[in-house]
Every structure is written in structure tokens, then in C-alpha cells.
Design a protein around this motif. Structure first.
Motif, mmCIF file in Angstrom:
data_model
loop_
_atom_site.group_PDB
_atom_site.id
_atom_site.type_symbol
_atom_site.label_atom_id
_atom_site.label_comp_id
_atom_site.label_asym_id
_atom_site.label_seq_id
_atom_site.Cartn_x
_atom_site.Cartn_y
_atom_site.Cartn_z
ATOM 1 N N ALA A 195 6.417 22.097 -7.195
ATOM 2 C CA ALA A 195 7.430 20.850 -7.074
ATOM 3 C C ALA A 195 8.127 20.879 -5.756
ATOM 4 C CB ALA A 195 8.440 21.064 -8.349
ATOM 5 N N THR A 196 7.649 21.587 -4.730
ATOM 6 C CA THR A 196 8.345 21.821 -3.536
ATOM 7 C C THR A 196 8.280 20.726 -2.874
ATOM 8 O OG1 THR A 196 7.732 24.302 -3.516
ATOM 9 C CG2 THR A 196 8.500 23.173 -1.579
ATOM 10 N N TRP B 226 0.845 -1.009 0.035
ATOM 11 C CA TRP B 226 -0.105 -0.029 -0.094
ATOM 12 C C TRP B 226 1.094 1.337 -0.044
ATOM 13 C CZ3 TRP B 226 -5.003 -0.154 -1.063
ATOM 14 C CH2 TRP B 226 -5.668 -1.411 -0.920
ATOM 15 N N GLY B 227 2.046 1.351 -0.570
ATOM 16 C CA GLY B 227 2.697 2.500 -0.675
ATOM 17 C C GLY B 227 2.022 3.713 -1.538
ATOM 18 N N ILE B 228 2.353 4.832 -1.260
ATOM 19 C CA ILE B 228 1.818 5.761 -1.763
ATOM 20 C C ILE B 228 2.366 6.544 -2.700
ATOM 21 C CG2 ILE B 228 0.759 8.210 -1.288
ATOM 22 C CD1 ILE B 228 0.354 7.100 1.731
ATOM 23 N N LEU B 229 2.032 7.046 -3.917
ATOM 24 C CA LEU B 229 2.461 7.573 -4.849
ATOM 25 C C LEU B 229 1.963 9.518 -4.687
ATOM 26 C CD1 LEU B 229 4.473 8.766 -6.982
ATOM 27 C CD2 LEU B 229 2.723 8.245 -8.764
ATOM 28 N N GLY B 230 2.620 10.352 -4.124
ATOM 29 C CA GLY B 230 1.818 11.555 -3.703
ATOM 30 C C GLY B 230 2.069 12.262 -5.050
ATOM 31 N N VAL B 231 1.095 13.064 -5.338
ATOM 32 C CA VAL B 231 0.930 13.875 -6.379
ATOM 33 C C VAL B 231 0.793 15.364 -5.896
ATOM 34 C CG1 VAL B 231 -0.042 14.721 -8.690
ATOM 35 C CG2 VAL B 231 -0.039 12.233 -7.952
ATOM 36 N N ALA C 294 -0.017 13.376 -23.776
ATOM 37 C CA ALA C 294 0.334 13.163 -22.704
ATOM 38 C C ALA C 294 0.781 14.472 -22.073
ATOM 39 C CB ALA C 294 1.498 11.943 -22.499
ATOM 40 N N VAL C 295 0.242 15.540 -22.503
ATOM 41 C CA VAL C 295 0.386 16.979 -22.122
ATOM 42 C C VAL C 295 0.512 17.053 -20.689
ATOM 43 C CG1 VAL C 295 0.185 17.751 -24.509
ATOM 44 C CG2 VAL C 295 -1.632 17.940 -22.670
ATOM 45 N N PRO C 296 1.221 17.779 -20.329
ATOM 46 C CA PRO C 296 1.106 18.077 -18.613
ATOM 47 C C PRO C 296 -0.407 18.391 -18.237
ATOM 48 C CG PRO C 296 3.040 19.284 -19.503
ATOM 49 C CD PRO C 296 2.146 18.990 -20.794
ATOM 50 N N ALA C 297 -0.811 18.092 -17.146
ATOM 51 C CA ALA C 297 -2.095 18.066 -16.638
ATOM 52 C C ALA C 297 -2.393 19.577 -16.191
ATOM 53 C CB ALA C 297 -2.371 17.089 -15.456
ATOM 54 N N ALA C 298 -3.485 20.081 -16.552
ATOM 55 C CA ALA C 298 -3.906 21.385 -16.111
ATOM 56 C C ALA C 298 -4.668 21.353 -15.085
ATOM 57 C CB ALA C 298 -4.619 22.017 -17.284
ATOM 58 N N SER C 299 -5.223 20.459 -14.417
ATOM 59 C CA SER C 299 -6.168 20.467 -13.210
ATOM 60 C C SER C 299 -6.324 18.827 -12.506
ATOM 61 C CB SER C 299 -7.427 20.531 -13.492
ATOM 62 O OG SER C 299 -8.251 19.535 -14.640
ATOM 63 N N ALA C 300 -6.418 18.972 -11.254
ATOM 64 C CA ALA C 300 -6.755 17.652 -10.774
ATOM 65 C C ALA C 300 -7.570 16.791 -11.201
ATOM 66 C CB ALA C 300 -6.657 17.855 -9.295
ATOM 67 N N ILE C 301 -9.005 17.197 -11.297
ATOM 68 C CA ILE C 301 -9.897 16.424 -11.824
ATOM 69 C C ILE C 301 -9.657 15.816 -13.339
ATOM 70 C CG2 ILE C 301 -12.284 16.663 -12.578
ATOM 71 C CD1 ILE C 301 -11.922 16.766 -9.829
ATOM 72 N N GLY C 302 -8.969 16.815 -13.932
ATOM 73 C CA GLY C 302 -8.495 16.429 -15.510
ATOM 74 C C GLY C 302 -7.794 15.346 -15.416
ATOM 75 N N LEU C 303 -6.741 15.543 -14.496
ATOM 76 C CA LEU C 303 -5.496 14.466 -14.294
ATOM 77 C C LEU C 303 -6.371 13.036 -13.675
ATOM 78 C CD1 LEU C 303 -2.670 13.547 -14.193
ATOM 79 C CD2 LEU C 303 -2.576 14.402 -11.686
ATOM 80 N N LEU C 304 -7.469 13.194 -13.005
ATOM 81 C CA LEU C 304 -7.962 11.828 -12.513
ATOM 82 C C LEU C 304 -8.803 11.255 -13.618
ATOM 83 C CD1 LEU C 304 -9.144 10.207 -10.274
ATOM 84 C CD2 LEU C 304 -10.961 11.922 -9.995
ATOM 85 N N VAL C 305 -9.520 11.996 -14.553
ATOM 86 C CA VAL C 305 -10.359 11.532 -15.505
ATOM 87 C C VAL C 305 -9.392 10.916 -16.574
ATOM 88 C CG1 VAL C 305 -11.852 12.065 -17.271
ATOM 89 C CG2 VAL C 305 -12.217 13.033 -15.131
ATOM 90 N N ARG C 306 -8.168 11.612 -16.907
ATOM 91 C CA ARG C 306 -7.165 10.937 -17.740
ATOM 92 C C ARG C 306 -6.656 9.640 -17.317
ATOM 93 N NH1 ARG C 306 -3.310 15.966 -19.159
ATOM 94 N NH2 ARG C 306 -2.237 14.192 -20.359
ATOM 95 N N ALA D 126 3.173 19.059 -13.623
ATOM 96 C CA ALA D 126 3.543 20.030 -14.749
ATOM 97 C C ALA D 126 4.866 19.378 -15.206
ATOM 98 C CB ALA D 126 3.873 21.149 -13.951
ATOM 99 N N GLN D 127 5.450 18.410 -14.807
ATOM 100 C CA GLN D 127 6.831 17.582 -15.462
ATOM 101 C C GLN D 127 6.473 16.366 -15.515
ATOM 102 O OE1 GLN D 127 9.546 18.826 -12.586
ATOM 103 N NE2 GLN D 127 9.768 21.209 -13.361
ATOM 104 N N GLU D 128 5.565 15.633 -14.766
ATOM 105 C CA GLU D 128 5.536 14.158 -14.883
ATOM 106 C C GLU D 128 4.007 13.822 -14.895
ATOM 107 O OE1 GLU D 128 8.915 12.938 -11.488
ATOM 108 O OE2 GLU D 128 7.553 14.811 -10.819
#
Length: 269
Positions: free
Chosen positions: A70-71, A60-65, A160-172, A108-110
Motif C-alpha cells: 500500500a506504499t 482521462w484520469g487514472i486510477l492506479g492499482v 469480492a474477496v481480495p485479488a490474489a494476482s494482477a491477471i486474476g484481477l483483470l479477468v474479474r 488487498a484492501q480495495e
């Protein structure tokens, strides 16, 4: 790894200070978390850590976004994802190491990496703490397509362009996962009325806008300067999130066998 890979004066998964309990070492990413701020690191990641230590299940490792900058990625990646959390009690405070976070990605980069993780069958849960503003809603509560528009265009084009929003990233990510048919639970942890239904509606609206006729989905505080000064040297590169010793974590209506297993074992009272 060698000391050149991670200096001895900086905390790392492979270099834990003497006298400190070693954190869990996940063997897989089971959770993708959107919005890995201080709240998530001080609460949900801690509960996931304790569940893994109690059961021996390290899948159950977590990949944080991290959404805004990028801080957090730049703080945690050199440490192998490990960080310290400060628990403030009535009489004294304590520090513990948390290793449930495998890594942090910055869309934005990944974006490609996040989409791969969301599509991976080993990922069973997507959690969100993106604040109410992160849900890209118009005043009437509907999806603000001006915010998620670039993500919807990328979904239609397969880019695979950089995501513009969290909701958009989730849907993709859900779209990338769909061909496998692997189930997944999407769990919003933001303080909104009917947050699960809100997220489900927004995801459905995004899918309808990007892919008319497609099926939708069913969704089920930072440190103060005073507390930082009490932390040991291994918190210097990443100031610890601060949490109360009185805490409770309850996941409602977690769908799917694997998601229910995680939710039940990561509860704390």
C-alpha cells in the motif's frame, strides 16, 4: 478543503506551491492502471497529463492499482493523487507536478473498488506495468492456475474477496464489465516479446478455467538519494520518480475509438 484536511507543508491538488504550474484536475477515471510504480508515474501518467493539458479533455484520469504493498497509495492519496516528477537533462534537472492520477487503490484492501472502476463505462483503457513476473506464467508460458486460482474461484462464486494476482484481477474486472457490453482496450506496457498476445492468451486461459464456454477478450526507475536532495519540500512525502529528458511513448494497435484518441494524443517524441 481546509488546512486540517491537508497540511500546508505537504503537496496537494488543492494546495500548489507559488510559481508552480497547476496540474490537470481529471473529472473522471478513463484509465485503470495495474502496477503503478515509478515507471508508470514517470512516463505514461506524464504523457496522459500533457495530453489533457493540451486538449482540455479531463476525462482521462487514472486510477492506479498498486500490487505489492500500500506504499504508493499511502503516499499519493493524502496528496489527492498529485506528485512531482524529476526530469534529468544533460545540463540541468527540472521538477513538474503531475495530476493525471486521481487516486491509487490497493487490491488487498480495495478489490471491490478496482472491480467497479474496471466495469464502469467511463473507463476506456486498462494499462499494465506489472513486470514479467506479474503475468503468472508457468515455464512453458501457460497460465499458472496455482497463482490465479483464488481469483478464478472468486469469479465462479461471484465473491469480492481480495485479488490474489494482477491477471486474476483483470479477468474479474472484465467479467464484471461484460454485461454492459461496453468496449475496452487492454494495453500491456511491459517489456516482453509479443506482450499483447501473451496477455490475450493468459486472459483466455483464465476465462476458460473459471467459466468454461464463456467468450474471452482481445487485447491489443526510482529516484536516487542525490536527485531527491535537489527536490523541493513538496516532494518530501513522496520522492519523485526520475525520468530522462529524452523519451518516447508509442502505443501500437490501440483498439476502439476512445482508446485510439488517448493513445494518439499522449504520444511523445
Amino acid at each position: 478543503m481546509t488546512t486540517e484536511d491537508h497540511p500546508q507543508d505537504r503537496l496537494h491538488r488543492d494546495h500548489v506551491p507559488d510559481g508552480v504550474d497547476a496540474p490537470v484536475t481529471p473529472t473522471a477515471v478513463g484509465i485503470v492502471h495495474l502496477g503503478i510504480g515509478a515507471f508508470h508515474r514517470a512516463h505514461q501518467a506524464v504523457y496522459t497529463e500533457r495530453a489533457a493539458l493540451a486538449t482540455g479533455d479531463t476525462s482521462w484520469g487514472i486510477l492506479g492499482v498498486t500490487q505489492r504493498s500500500a506504499t504508493v497509495r499511502d503516499q499519493l492519496r493524502p496528496q489527492g493523487g498529485v506528485y512531482a516528477v524529476l526530469t534529468a537533462g544533460e545540463q540541468e534537472s527540472s521538477l513538474e507536478l503531475v495530476g493525471s492520477v486521481v487516486d491509487v487503490a490497493y487490491p488487498a484492501q480495495e478489490t471491490g473498488r478496482v472491480l467497479e472502476a474496471l466495469a464502469a463505462p467511463s473507463t476506456h483503457v486498462v494499462t499494465l506495468t506489472i513486470t514479467e513476473k506479474g503475468y503468472a506464467r508457468r515455464p512453458d508460458g501457460s497460465l499458472d492456475t496455482s497463482v490465479v486460482g483464488p481469483d478464478l474461484a472468486a469469479l465462479r462464486a461471484g465473491d469480492a474477496v481480495p485479488a490474489a494476482s494482477a491477471i486474476g484481477l483483470l479477468v474479474r474486472g472484465l467479467a464484471a464489465r461484460a454485461p454492459s457490453g461496453a468496449p475496452i482496450t487492454v494495453l500491456t506496457c511491459d517489456n516482453m516479446v509479443d506482450n499483447g498476445r501473451v496477455l490475450e492468451r493468459l486472459v483466455r486461459e483464465a476465462v476458460d478455467a473459471a467459466l468454461p464456454g464463456a467468450e474471452g477478450t482481445r487485447c491489443a526507475g526510482s529516484s536516487t538519494s542525490g536527485s531527491r536532495s535537489r527536490a523541493r519540500w513538496w516532494t518530501a512525502s513522496c520522492p519523485p520518480p526520475r525520468r530522462s529528458s529524452v523519451t518516447r511513448w508509442v502505443a501500437c494497435s490501440a483498439c476502439g475509438t476512445r482508446a485510439s484518441w488517448w493513445a494518439n494524443r499522449s504520444r511523445s517524441g
